[in-house]
Scaffold this motif. Structure first.
Motif, PDB file in Angstrom:
ATOM      1  N   ALA A   1       0.832  -1.205   0.000  1.00  0.00           N
ATOM      2  CA  ALA A   1       0.000   0.000   0.000  1.00  0.00           C
ATOM      3  C   ALA A   1       0.866   1.253   0.000  1.00  0.00           C
ATOM      4  O   ALA A   1       0.567   2.234  -0.711  1.00  0.00           O
ATOM      5  N   GLN A   2       1.931   1.255   0.762  1.00  0.00           N
ATOM      6  CA  GLN A   2       2.814   2.421   0.798  1.00  0.00           C
ATOM      7  C   GLN A   2       3.497   2.654  -0.542  1.00  0.00           C
ATOM      8  O   GLN A   2       3.622   3.791  -0.988  1.00  0.00           O
ATOM      9  N   VAL A   3       3.922   1.587  -1.197  1.00  0.00           N
ATOM     10  CA  VAL A   3       4.559   1.722  -2.507  1.00  0.00           C
ATOM     11  C   VAL A   3       3.555   2.300  -3.505  1.00  0.00           C
ATOM     12  O   VAL A   3       3.884   3.200  -4.284  1.00  0.00           O
ATOM     13  N   CYS A   4       2.327   1.807  -3.478  1.00  0.00           N
ATOM     14  CA  CYS A   4       1.292   2.335  -4.378  1.00  0.00           C
ATOM     15  C   CYS A   4       1.032   3.813  -4.115  1.00  0.00           C
ATOM     16  O   CYS A   4       0.901   4.604  -5.059  1.00  0.00           O
ATOM     17  N   ILE A   5       0.965   4.194  -2.859  1.00  0.00           N
ATOM     18  CA  ILE A   5       0.728   5.604  -2.515  1.00  0.00           C
ATOM     19  C   ILE A   5       1.894   6.463  -2.983  1.00  0.00           C
ATOM     20  O   ILE A   5       1.691   7.554  -3.534  1.00  0.00           O
TER      21      ILE A   5
ATOM     22  N   ILE B   1       1.127   9.399  -5.729  1.00  0.00           N
ATOM     23  CA  ILE B   1       1.351  10.806  -5.371  1.00  0.00           C
ATOM     24  C   ILE B   1       2.487  11.399  -6.194  1.00  0.00           C
ATOM     25  O   ILE B   1       2.395  12.540  -6.668  1.00  0.00           O
ATOM     26  N   SER B   2       3.541  10.640  -6.385  1.00  0.00           N
ATOM     27  CA  SER B   2       4.669  11.128  -7.169  1.00  0.00           C
ATOM     28  C   SER B   2       4.262  11.386  -8.622  1.00  0.00           C
ATOM     29  O   SER B   2       4.619  12.413  -9.207  1.00  0.00           O
ATOM     30  N   GLY B   3       3.521  10.460  -9.202  1.00  0.00           N
ATOM     31  CA  GLY B   3       3.067  10.639 -10.582  1.00  0.00           C
ATOM     32  C   GLY B   3       2.112  11.800 -10.737  1.00  0.00           C
ATOM     33  O   GLY B   3       2.208  12.580 -11.692  1.00  0.00           O
ATOM     34  N   LEU B   4       1.184  11.958  -9.792  1.00  0.00           N
ATOM     35  CA  LEU B   4       0.243  13.075  -9.875  1.00  0.00           C
ATOM     36  C   LEU B   4       0.940  14.410  -9.659  1.00  0.00           C
ATOM     37  O   LEU B   4       0.599  15.413 -10.298  1.00  0.00           O
ATOM     38  N   ALA B   5       1.924  14.451  -8.781  1.00  0.00           N
ATOM     39  CA  ALA B   5       2.683  15.692  -8.572  1.00  0.00           C
ATOM     40  C   ALA B   5       3.465  16.054  -9.830  1.00  0.00           C
ATOM     41  O   ALA B   5       3.541  17.230 -10.209  1.00  0.00           O
TER      42      ALA B   5
ATOM     43  N   TRP C   1       6.985  18.721 -16.694  1.00  0.00           N
ATOM     44  CA  TRP C   1       6.573  17.350 -16.977  1.00  0.00           C
ATOM     45  C   TRP C   1       5.450  17.343 -18.000  1.00  0.00           C
ATOM     46  O   TRP C   1       5.371  16.430 -18.829  1.00  0.00           O
ATOM     47  N   GLN C   2       4.561  18.330 -17.970  1.00  0.00           N
ATOM     48  CA  GLN C   2       3.478  18.405 -18.944  1.00  0.00           C
ATOM     49  C   GLN C   2       4.018  18.634 -20.351  1.00  0.00           C
ATOM     50  O   GLN C   2       3.441  18.171 -21.327  1.00  0.00           O
ATOM     51  N   HIS C   3       5.119  19.355 -20.452  1.00  0.00           N
ATOM     52  CA  HIS C   3       5.723  19.634 -21.752  1.00  0.00           C
ATOM     53  C   HIS C   3       6.723  18.552 -22.166  1.00  0.00           C
ATOM     54  O   HIS C   3       7.335  18.661 -23.230  1.00  0.00           O
ATOM     55  N   GLY C   4       6.920  17.543 -21.334  1.00  0.00           N
ATOM     56  CA  GLY C   4       7.799  16.437 -21.679  1.00  0.00           C
ATOM     57  C   GLY C   4       9.268  16.702 -21.438  1.00  0.00           C
ATOM     58  O   GLY C   4      10.123  16.004 -21.980  1.00  0.00           O
TER      59      GLY C   4
ATOM     60  N   SER D   1      10.147  11.148 -19.948  1.00  0.00           N
ATOM     61  CA  SER D   1       9.395  11.993 -19.011  1.00  0.00           C
ATOM     62  C   SER D   1       7.932  11.579 -18.946  1.00  0.00           C
ATOM     63  O   SER D   1       7.366  11.403 -17.855  1.00  0.00           O
ATOM     64  N   THR D   2       7.309  11.412 -20.102  1.00  0.00           N
ATOM     65  CA  THR D   2       5.906  11.020 -20.142  1.00  0.00           C
ATOM     66  C   THR D   2       5.733   9.592 -19.638  1.00  0.00           C
ATOM     67  O   THR D   2       4.779   9.296 -18.900  1.00  0.00           O
ATOM     68  N   GLY D   3       6.653   8.710 -20.011  1.00  0.00           N
ATOM     69  CA  GLY D   3       6.578   7.328 -19.552  1.00  0.00           C
ATOM     70  C   GLY D   3       6.673   7.206 -18.040  1.00  0.00           C
ATOM     71  O   GLY D   3       5.999   6.373 -17.440  1.00  0.00           O
ATOM     72  N   ALA D   4       7.491   8.049 -17.420  1.00  0.00           N
ATOM     73  CA  ALA D   4       7.617   8.014 -15.954  1.00  0.00           C
ATOM     74  C   ALA D   4       6.285   8.377 -15.292  1.00  0.00           C
ATOM     75  O   ALA D   4       5.877   7.740 -14.311  1.00  0.00           O
ATOM     76  N   ILE D   5       5.604   9.369 -15.838  1.00  0.00           N
ATOM     77  CA  ILE D   5       4.310   9.767 -15.258  1.00  0.00           C
ATOM     78  C   ILE D   5       3.301   8.634 -15.402  1.00  0.00           C
ATOM     79  O   ILE D   5       2.640   8.251 -14.433  1.00  0.00           O
ATOM     80  N   TYR D   6       3.163   8.107 -16.618  1.00  0.00           N
ATOM     81  CA  TYR D   6       2.202   7.026 -16.836  1.00  0.00           C
ATOM     82  C   TYR D   6       2.545   5.805 -15.984  1.00  0.00           C
ATOM     83  O   TYR D   6       1.653   5.170 -15.413  1.00  0.00           O
ATOM     84  N   CYS D   7       3.791   5.480 -15.916  1.00  0.00           N
ATOM     85  CA  CYS D   7       4.232   4.327 -15.145  1.00  0.00           C
ATOM     86  C   CYS D   7       3.848   4.474 -13.676  1.00  0.00           C
ATOM     87  O   CYS D   7       3.351   3.538 -13.054  1.00  0.00           O
TER      88      CYS D   7
END
Length: 146
Positions: free
Chosen positions: A5-9, A13-17, A24-27, A60-66
């Motif tokens: 659960a902690q890893v998922c959180i 949170i990291s991806g949403l931030a 990050w939005q601009h890649g 950059s984009t892959g890290a967010i999706y991942c």
């Protein structure tokens, strides 16, 4: 369960931030840390990565999706395997390219909580077979041709 659960959180949170940040939005989120001397243990490797704009955008984009999709991917067995491989690859890249091995190893340890016992048993058997084959090959007497 608590570690999982902690890893998922952490990933969510990291991806949403990251997704909220304009870089990050601009890649270009990966670009800026890699131009700092602090995160360039091998400058030639960082330069190789940042010199290719498409690669920077994909990473950059892959890290967010991942990170954002990691908790959802755990719900399906095939997607879970792919997600664990993706985050392990991401952290291996962070360890090598950015020179953060201890952070990466700690996160990888948390990621491996999602690997099944059957997969560990299969990997152990595969490694033993490969090791036995290597030992047999190395123990053969070497013939010298003149």
């Amino acid at each position: 369960m608590a570690i999982g659960a902690q890893v998922c959180i952490i990933y969510l949170i990291s991806g949403l931030a990251k997704a909220q940040g304009s870089n990050w939005q601009h890649g270009t989120g990966v670009y800026y840390p890699l131009i700092l001397d602090l995160y360039r243990p091998w400058p030639w490797l960082a330069d190789l990565l940042v010199s290719n704009g498409l690669l920077v955008t994909v990473v950059s984009t892959g890290a967010i999706y991942c990170q954002v999709l990691f908790p959802v991917a755990l719900l399906h067995p095939v997607a879970r395997r792919l997600a664990v491989l993706a985050v392990l690859g991401m952290h291996a890249g962070i360890a090598v390219v950015m020179g953060l091995p201890f952070f990466s190893l700690f996160m990888m340890a948390g990621d491996l909580v999602f690997v099944s016992d059957r997969t560990y048993a299969w990997a152990n058997a595969w490694l033993r077979r490969r090791g036995d084959a290597l030992r047999r090959r190395l123990s053969r007497p070497m013939s010298v041709r003149v």
